[in-house]
Design an enzyme around this catalytic site. Structure first.
Site, PDB file in Angstrom:
ATOM      1  N   CYS A 143       0.858  -1.180   0.000  1.00  0.00           N
ATOM      2  CA  CYS A 143       0.000   0.000   0.000  1.00  0.00           C
ATOM      3  C   CYS A 143       0.891   1.225   0.000  1.00  0.00           C
ATOM      4  CB  CYS A 143      -0.951   0.031   1.187  1.00  0.00           C
ATOM      5  SG  CYS A 143      -2.341   1.150   0.860  1.00  0.00           S
ATOM      6  N   CYS A 145      -0.181   4.263   1.661  1.00  0.00           N
ATOM      7  CA  CYS A 145      -0.560   5.256   2.677  1.00  0.00           C
ATOM      8  C   CYS A 145       0.509   5.504   3.739  1.00  0.00           C
ATOM      9  CB  CYS A 145      -1.888   4.892   3.330  1.00  0.00           C
ATOM     10  SG  CYS A 145      -1.940   3.240   4.052  1.00  0.00           S
ATOM     11  N   CYS A 153      -4.046   5.989  -0.064  1.00  0.00           N
ATOM     12  CA  CYS A 153      -3.497   4.689  -0.451  1.00  0.00           C
ATOM     13  C   CYS A 153      -3.049   4.606  -1.913  1.00  0.00           C
ATOM     14  CB  CYS A 153      -4.507   3.584  -0.140  1.00  0.00           C
ATOM     15  SG  CYS A 153      -4.934   3.500   1.618  1.00  0.00           S
ATOM     16  N   LYS A 220     -12.273  -5.430   1.713  1.00  0.00           N
ATOM     17  CA  LYS A 220     -11.762  -4.615   2.816  1.00  0.00           C
ATOM     18  C   LYS A 220     -12.712  -3.444   3.006  1.00  0.00           C
ATOM     19  CE  LYS A 220      -7.952  -1.596   4.113  1.00  0.00           C
ATOM     20  NZ  LYS A 220      -6.544  -1.258   3.924  1.00  0.00           N
ATOM     21  N   ARG A 230      -3.369   2.816  12.316  1.00  0.00           N
ATOM     22  CA  ARG A 230      -2.921   4.094  11.725  1.00  0.00           C
ATOM     23  C   ARG A 230      -2.021   4.861  12.686  1.00  0.00           C
ATOM     24  NH1 ARG A 230      -8.635   5.573   8.613  1.00  0.00           N
ATOM     25  NH2 ARG A 230      -8.641   3.647   7.367  1.00  0.00           N
ATOM     26  N   ARG A 242     -11.163   7.335   3.580  1.00  0.00           N
ATOM     27  CA  ARG A 242     -10.926   6.309   2.556  1.00  0.00           C
ATOM     28  C   ARG A 242     -12.230   5.724   2.011  1.00  0.00           C
ATOM     29  NH1 ARG A 242      -5.685   6.394   3.833  1.00  0.00           N
ATOM     30  NH2 ARG A 242      -4.790   5.376   5.657  1.00  0.00           N
ATOM     31  N   LYS A 273     -11.573  -8.358   5.507  1.00  0.00           N
ATOM     32  CA  LYS A 273     -11.033  -7.524   6.578  1.00  0.00           C
ATOM     33  C   LYS A 273     -11.995  -6.383   6.847  1.00  0.00           C
ATOM     34  CE  LYS A 273      -7.461  -4.066   6.999  1.00  0.00           C
ATOM     35  NZ  LYS A 273      -6.469  -3.296   6.347  1.00  0.00           N
ATOM     36  N   SER A 300      -6.538  -4.195  13.950  1.00  0.00           N
ATOM     37  CA  SER A 300      -6.055  -3.543  15.168  1.00  0.00           C
ATOM     38  C   SER A 300      -7.184  -3.144  16.114  1.00  0.00           C
ATOM     39  CB  SER A 300      -5.228  -2.318  14.780  1.00  0.00           C
ATOM     40  OG  SER A 300      -6.005  -1.410  14.009  1.00  0.00           O
ATOM     41  N   TYR A 339      -2.915 -10.263  15.569  1.00  0.00           N
ATOM     42  CA  TYR A 339      -1.949  -9.739  16.537  1.00  0.00           C
ATOM     43  C   TYR A 339      -1.837 -10.656  17.752  1.00  0.00           C
ATOM     44  CZ  TYR A 339      -2.433  -5.563  13.662  1.00  0.00           C
ATOM     45  OH  TYR A 339      -2.441  -4.704  12.599  1.00  0.00           O
TER      46      TYR A 339
HETATM   47  C1  PBG Z   1      -2.950  -0.043   4.712  1.00  0.00           C
HETATM   48  C2  PBG Z   1      -3.499  -0.987   5.716  1.00  0.00           C
HETATM   49  C3  PBG Z   1      -4.337  -0.716   6.808  1.00  0.00           C
HETATM   50  C4  PBG Z   1      -4.502  -1.916   7.487  1.00  0.00           C
HETATM   51  C5  PBG Z   1      -3.814  -2.892   6.780  1.00  0.00           C
HETATM   52  N1  PBG Z   1      -3.205  -2.293   5.675  1.00  0.00           N
HETATM   53  C6  PBG Z   1      -4.894   0.564   7.295  1.00  0.00           C
HETATM   54  C7  PBG Z   1      -5.901   1.279   6.496  1.00  0.00           C
HETATM   55  O1  PBG Z   1      -6.405   0.783   5.488  1.00  0.00           O
HETATM   56  O2  PBG Z   1      -6.159   2.423   6.875  1.00  0.00           O
HETATM   57  C8  PBG Z   1      -5.286  -2.087   8.753  1.00  0.00           C
HETATM   58  C9  PBG Z   1      -4.805  -3.166   9.645  1.00  0.00           C
HETATM   59  C10 PBG Z   1      -5.260  -3.044  11.062  1.00  0.00           C
HETATM   60  O3  PBG Z   1      -6.058  -2.155  11.437  1.00  0.00           O
HETATM   61  O4  PBG Z   1      -4.807  -3.868  11.852  1.00  0.00           O
HETATM   62  N2  PBG Z   1      -3.847   0.322   3.727  1.00  0.00           N
HETATM   63 ZN    ZN Z   2      -3.324   2.154   2.545  1.00  0.00          ZN
END
Ligand code: PBG
Ligand code: ZN
Length: 350
Positions: A143, A145, A153, A220, A230, A242, A273, A300, A339
């Protein structure tokens, strides 16, 4: 046996005699009274092989910093992450997914040049980990970002919307460079339309497609569960959100279309996800993408919520971690990015 009814007619009433052995199907307990029987109820068994551990790698080689919003998780410099992962491998860790966290001043730009810097954290970590841990399966999140000055992204147009063509070109280049450095799998999480085709094409043209699995974050969803990530990756967008590239939480049909499309574009595995709030989507993925592995990401925010609840005494952390993960397996996932992986390596026998 008969008894009178209000209209004076006789009605037959069932009795439970040896001669009429009916209704015994209600005794379910015989099937799970023993701990082993309870294991035998699993259609899918959770094993260490199914777990993928997310690692945050910084550009300061000797860093080892706790991430406040992600209990027990750290930002790692390359020098520090290797011995940590070696210990986990001894306990049965099989797979990791790497996220880069560039902290150096001025390294972010509009096109995420730092993402595939040969001396950047991800590429250095791929090389260091594959050298130290021969059997470890190394995946890379793909990615932009974490590396863009605007925190989005992909590459943006002047009006702030995504430039799809430029984005997929850049994402494909990043993915190919990770594969070239030795990543066994690339997993694009950007959600820009068409990037699976572009990345697959890039891998084929570079002669790498046969040794790099392309796992698409197909379904996602945007939402409120990525906050701690983040923080950890310093990747919040500097303006806007996003919602125009990650799927709306109610978008079950969009998720199905994304899964179908990504399969057609060459995805070798499909990801859903977040996990617990999207079990119907995992089930759809299992249904639609029957011929590839289904992975889910317990993100997360989910992880932090379970920790917070355990801290409040609402749940027991170990029991709830198993319960949440088994939910994902029941729904249809066979791989879980979690995690909790280091904990599961302690909790699971195999
Ligand atoms: C990057 C990305 C993200 C996550 C995985 N890859 C963050 C987002 O999309 O803002 C989230 C993973 C998590 O929250 O554990 N694009
Ligand atoms: Zn991203």
């Amino acid at each position: 046996m008969t008894e009178p009814t209000s209209n004076g007619m006789k009605k037959h009433v069932a009795t439970y005699t040896a001669a009429e052995p009916t209704e015994i199907s209600s005794i379910l307990a015989g099937g799970y009274h023993h701990p082993l029987l309870r294991e035998w109820q699993n259609e899918r068994q959770l094993t260490k092989k199914q777990l993928i551990y997310p690692l945050f790698i910084t550009d300061n080689a000797d860093e080892e910093t706790e991430i406040a919003s992600l209990p027990g998780q750290k930002r790692w410099g390359v020098n520090k992450v290797v011995p940590y992962v070696e210990e986990l491998v001894k306990k049965g860790l099989k797979a990791v997914i790497l996220f880069g966290v560039p902290l150096a001043e001025g390294v972010k730009d509009p096109v995420a040049t730092a993402a595939d810097d040969p001396n950047g954290p991800v590429i250095l970590a791929i090389k260091a980990l594959s050298k130290a841990c021969k059997d470890l399966f190394i995946m890379c999140d793909v990615c932009m970002c974490e590396y863009t000055s605007h925190g989005h992204c992909g590459v943006l147009r002047e009006d702030g919307t995504l430039n799809r063509e430029e984005s997929v070109r850049r994402l494909a280049a990043i993915a190919v460079n990770y594969a070239r450095a030795g990543a066994h799998s690339v997993a694009p999480s950007d959600m820009v339309d068409g990037r699976i085709r572009a990345i697959k094409r890039g891998l084929i043209d570079a002669g790498l497609a046969h040794k790099c699995m392309l796992m698409s974050y197909s379904a996602k969803f945007s939402g409120n569960l990525y906050g701690p990530f983040r923080d950890a990756a310093d990747s919040a967008p500097s303006f806007g959100d996003r919602k125009c590239y990650q799927l709306p939480p109610s978008g079950r049909g969009l998720a199905r279309r994304a899964i179908e499309r990504d399969l057609a574009e060459g995805a070798d595995a499909i990801m859903v996800k977040p996990s617990t709030f999207y079990l119907d989507i995992i089930s759809d993925a299992k249904d639609i993408a029957r011929n590839v592995p289904i992975c889910c990401y317990q993100v997360s925010g989910e992880f932090a919520m379970l920790h917070a609840a355990a801290e409040k005494g609402v749940v027991d952390l170990k029991i709830i971690a198993f319960e949440a993960t088994y939910g994902c397996l029941r729904a249809g996932a066979s791989l879980v990015i979690s995690y909790f992986t280091p904990d599961f390596l302690e909790w699971l026998e195999e």
